[in-house]
Enzyme design. Structure first.
Site, mmCIF file in Angstrom:
data_model
loop_
_atom_site.group_PDB
_atom_site.id
_atom_site.type_symbol
_atom_site.label_atom_id
_atom_site.label_comp_id
_atom_site.label_asym_id
_atom_site.label_seq_id
_atom_site.Cartn_x
_atom_site.Cartn_y
_atom_site.Cartn_z
ATOM 1 N N ASP A 7 -1.652 15.310 21.969
ATOM 2 C CA ASP A 7 -1.209 15.590 20.774
ATOM 3 C C ASP A 7 -1.610 15.838 19.875
ATOM 4 O O ASP A 7 -0.075 16.629 18.510
ATOM 5 C CB ASP A 7 -0.652 13.875 20.512
ATOM 6 N N HIS A 67 4.946 12.386 25.848
ATOM 7 C CA HIS A 67 5.808 13.767 27.003
ATOM 8 C C HIS A 67 5.868 15.103 26.636
ATOM 9 O O HIS A 67 6.627 15.180 26.180
ATOM 10 C CB HIS A 67 6.433 13.079 27.732
ATOM 11 N N ASP A 91 0.896 -1.215 0.385
ATOM 12 C CA ASP A 91 0.086 0.003 0.043
ATOM 13 C C ASP A 91 1.090 1.254 0.189
ATOM 14 O O ASP A 91 0.180 2.410 -0.557
ATOM 15 C CB ASP A 91 -1.040 0.062 1.191
ATOM 16 N N GLY A 92 1.806 1.233 0.369
ATOM 17 C CA GLY A 92 2.660 2.314 0.685
ATOM 18 C C GLY A 92 3.612 3.222 -0.759
ATOM 19 O O GLY A 92 3.405 4.177 -1.157
ATOM 20 N N GLU A 124 -5.097 10.369 5.633
ATOM 21 C CA GLU A 124 -5.312 11.397 6.290
ATOM 22 C C GLU A 124 -4.421 12.206 6.445
ATOM 23 O O GLU A 124 -3.384 11.998 6.010
ATOM 24 C CB GLU A 124 -4.905 10.181 8.036
#
EC number: 2.7.1.23
Length: 285
Positions: free
Chosen positions: A178, A157, A72-73, A147
């Site tokens: 995030d 963090h 798929d890449g 996406e």
């Protein structure tokens, strides 16, 4: 009739290159039978291994169709480069949501496409929506088939950002996170899934909005593709918007990104895969 075909083989994959060579021979023989002149080019990375003219993938956008051989890449890369040019995906990967054709069937399928072109002058395919991110200053990011992600200076963090997501002008979610991910049905099985978003059948006309590690999280939201969708970031020195994990633009918060459908969808041709069967493969990877 003149037929122009492009072939892109997964980089450095000998099996893909061997199949590219076999497809060229098959197309030339089929062209002779159909009374068509078939012109085939390969991607410049395969030029030393395959006996055919080698060109940059972007220059294949004027071909009648392009064959993507790999996972798929590889197909995502081809789609970025050739836009709405019809693409046939041959699967050398594990799952193959986008690549529906097995290597053993590839020669028969390209002959079918050639005959369809000679008979009708065009190819029937399936349109896959793409997403476009735009912002202040009239910039636009390269369209995404899977996406678009808006996130802070880094994942993890201390790397988040304050994100506000609005749906048709109304605030759906506002939190330190995030980031936020917006996926097409095609992309629901990719990054969206790893962030806890839902699977969406590829024939569904929808988009998915998924927060990423939000301190005050809302469930993922499925919206109509024509929804007015804006994502605003603040509370950090830097943020980014990224298309399909590859193309990115740096943002200087406070900033607002508008996500909408890109004008030209990707066109897949050839047999369609079985979505449910592919999900079974996903569970085993």
């Amino acid at each position: 009739m003149d037929v122009a075909v492009g072939i892109v083989a997964q980089r450095g994959d000998e099996r893909a290159q061997d199949l590219a060579a076999a497809l060229i021979e098959t197309l030339e023989r089929a062209g002779d039978r159909e009374g068509a002149t078939v012109s085939v080019v390969v991607d410049d990375a395969s030029g030393n291994a395959v006996d055919a003219p080698a060109v940059p993938v972007a220059s294949m956008a004027d071909r009648d169709f392009v064959v993507s051989i790999g996972g798929d890449g590889t197909l995502l890369f081809v789609a970025r480069e050739v836009g709405s040019t019809p693409i046939l995906g041959v699967n050398l990967g594990e799952v193959g949501f986008l690549n529906a054709v097995a290597p053993d069937d590839a020669c028969d399928v390209v002959v079918d496409l050639l005959e369809e072109l000679c008979d009708t002058g065009s190819l029937e395919g399936r349109a896959l929506s793409r997403l476009e991110a735009t912002g202040e200053g009239e910039w636009a990011l390269e369209p995404a088939l899977n996406e678009l992600v808006v996130h802070g200076p880094r994942r993890g963090h201390g790397g988040g950002v304050t994100v506000e997501t609005r749906i048709d002008g109304d605030c759906y979610a506002a939190s330190h996170a995030d980031g936020v991910l917006v996926a097409t049905p095609t992309g629901s099985t990719a990054y969206n899934l790893s962030e806890g978003g839902p699977l969406v059948h590829p024939e569904t006309d929808a988009l998915v909005v998924t927060q990423m590690a939000a301190t005050e999280s809302m469930p993922p939201l499925v919206v109509d593709p024509d929804t007015e969708l804006t994502i605003s970031v603040s509370g950090a020195d830097t943020a980014y918007v990224i298309s399909d994990g590859r193309n990115r633009r740096r943002l200087e918060p406070p900033a607002t990104v508008t996500v909408s459908l890109a004008p030209d969808p990707v066109q897949l041709v050839g047999p369609t895969g079985n979505f449910v069967t592919s999900l079974e493969k996903l569970e085993s990877t």
